[in-house]
Design an enzyme around this catalytic site. Structure first.
Site, PDB file in Angstrom:
ATOM      1  N   ARG A   1       8.016  -0.536  14.768  1.00 53.07           N
ATOM      2  CA  ARG A   1       8.786  -1.659  15.309  1.00 53.07           C
ATOM      3  C   ARG A   1      10.262  -1.364  15.116  1.00 53.07           C
ATOM      4  NH1 ARG A   1      10.436  -3.773  10.442  1.00 53.07           N
ATOM      5  NH2 ARG A   1       8.945  -3.674   8.734  1.00 53.07           N
TER       6      ARG A   1
ATOM      7  N   LYS B   1       0.303  -1.176  -3.350  1.00 58.58           N
ATOM      8  CA  LYS B   1       0.995  -1.388  -2.083  1.00 58.58           C
ATOM      9  C   LYS B   1      -0.011  -1.812  -1.014  1.00 58.58           C
ATOM     10  CE  LYS B   1       2.999   2.289  -0.443  1.00 58.58           C
ATOM     11  NZ  LYS B   1       3.985   3.359  -0.240  1.00 58.58           N
TER      12      LYS B   1
END
Length: 791
Positions: free
Chosen positions: A370, A235
Site C-alpha cells: 500500500r 509480531k
C-alpha cells in the site's frame, strides 16, 4: 447528520488551505521563484518496457515492413473514485484527484459526519456507526456506495482495507478497480509468514532468525521463543503500524504478551496469528519505496529511514536514509525491485529492511502492499506525486518515468503529530482541538526537482543515483492534515492529527526547517507530541544521524528532562492574562458605547491588587504565587515567588489584543504571547492532576524560544484510587471486590485507538471497589478500581 445524497462540488468542496484557490490540473506556482511548482506527470517518449504480450513477425514480411512495438495507448483517468478511508490520507487523495479533474466520493462513520475529508469530497455517504468493524471495514457497504455514486475505482489509503485481498477480489468481481496491487500480490506479500519464507527461499535475502510457521499453540510458541533466545519479538502475521507487536525480554512475560498481541491483532486485522523472531537489540529501520505497472515496469524511488519509533510505531521519517553508501543503496533498491517483480506486483509498495547496528548486517523484514504514511518524504526528494502515479497505473498506464530519470535531490523529514502524552508512555489522548495554529505551508504538493536531477554517468549502476545536496533550493513546508480547529479526536481510530513535512538542500537545512515549523505548531485541547518532536529534532545524537529503533529509550534522559520551573517572565505574563481576562470591565453609561467594541482591554482608574496561585505540570513542585498590582494607565507592578526565587517587574505595560493574545513590555523587551485556557473535562472531579483542573497553555514568542509552558490552578490531590489515564473501552476486569492483589498485578485492561493498556495494582492489598465493567466506555480520570493497602 449529513444525508446520503450526492452533493455538488460547489456546495461541498472545502479547500484545505485558506489561502489556496481551487487547484486546477496544474499545481499552483511556488512562492519561491527558483523552485518550479509540481506539475502533472511528464511522460517519456517510450515506455519503461514492452507489454507482457510478445510482438509477432511473419516469415513473408519483407525486412523493415513492420515498425518497432509502439507504447501502449494512454488510458484516460477515472471520472470518479471513492476513498475508503478517513483523516489526512483521505484529504491527501482528494487533493490530487481534484488537481487531475477526478471527482471524489467520501465515506464516513457517524462520528465523522463533520470531518474534513467529508467536507472536501464532492460526495459523501454514511456507512455506519463509529466502530471500524461496523463502518470503514464493511466491504458490502463500501461497494454499495460505489454503485450508488457511480465510482469507478476505490483508493483504500492505508490501514483499514488497504491490504485486504478479499476486498480487492470483491471489487474486481463487481467491476470496480482497486487502486492498489492485485489480490494475489497482497496475499503473497501481505502475510509476513509467507513472504519471509518466499524471500528466504527464492530471493536469497537473509531474514531475521525466528519461527515463521503456522502452529499457534501458546506452549509451542513459548518453546520456540526459548529456542530462539530472549529477547524476542512477537509480531502479527498480518500486522502493520506497530499493532499486534510485543517485545518480550523474559519467559515470565511471554504468555501475557502473546495474549495481548493476539487480541490486538484480531481487532486490527481480523487475524490473531503471530510469528516469533529474535529481537535485534540495536536495529535500524530502512525501507525502499517501489512502484510497478501492469506492463512489466518496476522502479525504486529510493529509501527512507524510519528508525525512531515509540510503541513500535514510527513518529519521524526521513529520506534519503543518512549514512548509506552508494553500494548499499543500490543493493537495497535492487533487492526491493526483485521482490516486487517476483510476485508480479502492481502499484505502490514498500519493502522494509532491518539493519543490525552491532554487526552491520541487514535483513528483509516485510513488504507493505500500500501507500505508506511516510510517502511524502519520498515525494519531496523526487518531486513526484505518488497518488497521481497510483491513479495512472490503476488506469492501465505505464510508469511515467524509468529508473534513470528518477531524481534524488535534497533531504526531507516527516514528523507525525499525534494526540498522545509522551510523558505517559505515549498513551493516546482524545478530545476536542480547542485551539490549532500551524506553520504556513509553502506548497500543497512536492515541487518539481527535475531541473536539479544529476543523471548517472553512462555505464553506471542502475540503482546508483547521484544524490544532489548542493542545489540552490529554498526550504519547503507541507502540511498533511485531516482535522481543523474544533474537530474531535475520538477513541475509535488512530490518534494522528497531521503530518508535518519539510524539504531542504541537505539534512542540516531540512532539520533546521523542521525545528522552525514545529515551533509554529500549537495545539490545545488534547495532549500532543509536538514538544517532544521539537526536543527530538534538537537532540545532538539525532542531528548526528545516530539513529536506531531504540533511540528513545537510549536517550530517554535527554528527551524527557525534568519539567523546568516556569520562568519569572512566564509566570508574570500568565498572571497578567488571568487578571486582564477576569477583571470586570468598568460599567458603561450606554449599551452602544464605542468603548464596548474595542478588541484590547486595559485596566484603568483605581489601583487593583490580586495574588494568583499557579502550578506547573509537575504537580510535585510547590505552587508559585504572583502578586499583581495595577496602576493607572494600564501599568502593573508584578512580583513572582517560587520555592527557589523571587522576582519583581515594575512598570509593566500590558493589554489583551485578542481573547488569547497578550502584549506586554516586560524587563525592557516587548513581548507577544499566546495564552489559551482549557477547562477541565466535565464530570471529572477536581484533583491534583493537571488534566482535571483549568490549564493555561502559554506559547512564548520567538525571542523566548517559542516554547510551550502549561500551568494549572492547584486543586486537592486525588486519593489513592486507580483511574483511567485516558478515554478508553474496558477490555477486561481481572479482579473482584474483596479479592487480594499484589503490587503490580494486572487488574484492568483498557483499549483506546486500537492500543491496549494494562493497569496494575499500585500496592498490595484488598480490592474495596470496582467502578467499571467489561465493554464499558470510561472517561479520563474515572475511578476504576480502589485497592486498600495492606498494613
Amino acid at each position: 447528520m449529513l444525508s446520503n445524497s450526492p452533493r455538488s462540488l460547489a456546495s461541498r468542496a472545502v479547500t484545505r488551505l485558506a489561502s489556496a484557490p481551487k487547484l486546477p490540473r496544474v499545481a499552483p506556482a511556488s512562492v519561491y521563484p527558483q523552485r518550479a511548482a509540481a506539475s502533472t506527470i511528464a511522460r517519456p517518449p517510450a515506455p519503461l518496457s514492452a507489454p507482457h504480450t510478445p510482438s509477432r513477425a511473419y516469415a513473408t514480411a519483407p525486412d523493415g515492413a513492420f515498425s518497432a512495438p509502439q507504447p501502449p495507448a494512454h488510458h484516460p483517468l477515472f471520472d470518479k473514485i471513492l476513498i475508503a478511508n478517513r483523516g489526512e490520507i483521505a484529504c491527501r487523495v482528494i487533493r490530487t484527484a481534484r488537481k487531475l479533474g477526478v471527482k471524489t466520493v467520501a465515506v464516513y462513520s457517524d462520528v465523522d459526519a463533520g470531518a474534513l475529508h467529508v467536507r472536501e469530497a464532492d460526495e459523501a455517504y454514511c456507512i455506519g456507526p463509529a466502530p471500524s468493524s461496523e463502518s470503514y471495514l464493511r466491504v458490502d457497504k463500501i461497494i454499495d456506495v460505489c454503485k450508488r455514486s457511480g465510482a469507478q475505482a476505490v483508493h483504500p489509503g492505508y490501514g483499514f482495507l488497504s491490504e485486504n485481498a478479499g476486498f480487492a477480489e470483491r471489487l474486481a468481481e463487481e467491476g470496480i478497480v482497486f487502486i492498489g496491487p492485485p489480490a494475489s500480490a497482497i496475499v503473497s506479500m501481505g502475510s509476513k509468514r509467507s513472504v519471509l519464507n518466499f524471500v528466504a527461499a527464492s530471493a536469497g535475502v537473509p531474514v531475521v532468525p525466528g519461527y515463521h510457521g503456522t502452529n499457534q499453540d501458546p506452549d509451542f510458541l513459548q518453546d520456540q521463543a526459548t529456542r530462539i533466545g530472549y529477547p524476542v519479538l512477537i509480531k502479527a502475521v498480518h500486522g502493520g503500524g506497530g499493532k499486534g507487536m510485543r517485545i518480550v525480554h523474559t519467559a515470565h512475560e511471554f504468555g501475557e504478551a502473546l495474549a495481548s498481541a493476539q487480541r490486538e491483532a484480531r481487532k486490527s486485522f481480523g487475524n490473531a496469528d503471530v510469528l516469533v523472531e529474535k529481537y535485534i537489540t540495536h536495529p535500524r529501520h530502512v525501507e525502499v519505496q517501489v512502484f510497478a505497472d501492469a506492463h512489466g515496469g518496476c522502479v525504486s524511488l529510493w529509501e527512507r529511514d524510519c528508525s525512531v519509533q515509540r510503541r513500535n510505531q514510527k513518529i519521524i521519517e526521513e529520506a534519503p536514509a543518512p549514512g548509506l553508501s552508494a553500494e548499499l543503496r543500490a543493493d537495497l533498491s535492487a533487492k526491493a525491485v526483485a521482490a516486487a517483480k517476483a510476485v508480479d506486483y502492481v502499484g505502490a509498495g514498500t519493502v522494509e529492511f532491518i539493519f543490525d547496528n552491532d554487526t552491520g548486517k541487514f535483513y528483509f523484514m516485510e513488504m507493505n502492499t500500500r501507500l505508506q504514511v511516510e510517502h511524502p518524504v519520498t515525494e519531496m526528494i523526487t518531486g513526484l506525486d505518488l497518488v497521481e502515479w497510483q491513479l495512472e497505473v490503476a488506469a492501465g498506464n505505464p510508469l511515467p518515468l524509468n529508473q534513470a530519470s528518477i531524481p534524488l535531490v535534497g533531504h526531507a523529514f516527516e514528523a507525525r503529530i499525534y494526540a498522545e502524552n509522551p510523558r505517559n508512555n505515549f498513551l493516546p489522548d482524545s478530545g476536542q482541538l480547542l485551539y490549532l495554529s500551524t506553520p504556513q505551508p509553502t506548497h500543497v504538493f512536492a515541487p518539481s526537482v527535475a531541473e536539479h536531477h544529476i543523471a548517472t554517468a553512462p555505464g553506471g549502476a542502475e540503482f546508483s543515483p547521484v544524490v544532489n545536496t548542493s542545489a540552490a533550493l529554498a526550504p519547503v513546508v507541507r502540511l498533511e492534515q485531516g482535522f481543523e480547529q474544533g474537530a474531535q479526536i475520538g477513541v475509535f481510530y488512530d490518534p494522528m492529527i497531521a503530518k508535518l513535512v519539510v524539504h531542504g538542500r541537505d539534512r542540516t537545512e531540512a532539520l533546521r526547517a523542521l525545528r522552525r515549523a514545529l515551533e509554529e505548531y500549537r495545539v490545545v485541547g488534547v495532549a500532543t507530541n509536538v514538544e517532544f518532536l521539537r526536543t527530538l529534532a534538537g537532540n545532538k545524537a539525532f542531528i548526528s544521524a545516530e539513529v536506531e529503533t531504540g533511540f528513545i529509550p537510549k536517550h530517554f534522559a535527554e528527551l524527557f528532562p525534568p519539567i523546568a520551573e516556569p520562568s519569572p517572565e512566564t509566570l508574570a505574563q500568565t498572571a497578567l492574562f488571568v487578571v486582564l481576562r477576569d477583571q470586570p470591565a468598568p460599567s458603561m453609561p450606554a449599551l452602544h458605547s464605542p468603548w464596548s467594541t474595542l478588541v484590547s482591554r486595559r485596566f484603568g482608574g483605581d489601583v487593583y491588587d490580586r495574588t494568583i496561585t499557579l502550578q506547573s505540570e509537575d504537580t510535585e513542585a510547590a505552587p508559585a504565587t504572583v502578586h499583581v498590582k495595577s496602576l493607572p494607565g494600564g501599568v502593573f507592578d508584578i512580583t513572582t515567588r517560587t520555592a527557589s526565587s523571587e522576582h519583581t517587574f515594575a512598570g509593566v505595560h500590558a493589554r489583551l489584543t485578542s481573547p488569547t493574545a497578550l502584549e506586554t513590555t516586560l524587563a525592557g523587551a516587548r513581548r507577544r504571547t499566546t495564552v489559551v485556557p482549557q477547562q477541565p473535562p466535565p464530570g471529572v472531579p477536581a484533583s491534583g492532576a493537571p488534566n482535571t483542573a483549568e490549564r493555561l497553555h502559554v506559547f512564548a514568542g520567538e525571542g523566548e524560544g517559542a516554547r510551550k509552558t502549561t500551568v494549572v490552578v492547584p486543586a486537592p490531590a486525588w486519593l489513592g484510587a486507580l483511574r483511567a489515564p485516558m478515554p478508553s473501552v474496558v477490555v477486561e476486569v481481572r479482579v473482584r471486590v474483596g479479592e487480594r492483589v499484589e503490587a503490580g498485578q494486572p487488574v484492568v485492561v483498557l483499549e483506546s485507538m486500537k492500543t491496549e493498556t494494562v493497569l496494575r495494582a499500585p500496592v498490595a492489598g484488598v480490592v474495596r471497589a470496582v467502578g467499571c465493567a467489561k465493554g464499558e466506555m470510561v472517561e479520563e480520570g474515572r475511578e476504576l478500581v480502589d485497592v486498600e493497602e495492606s498494613e
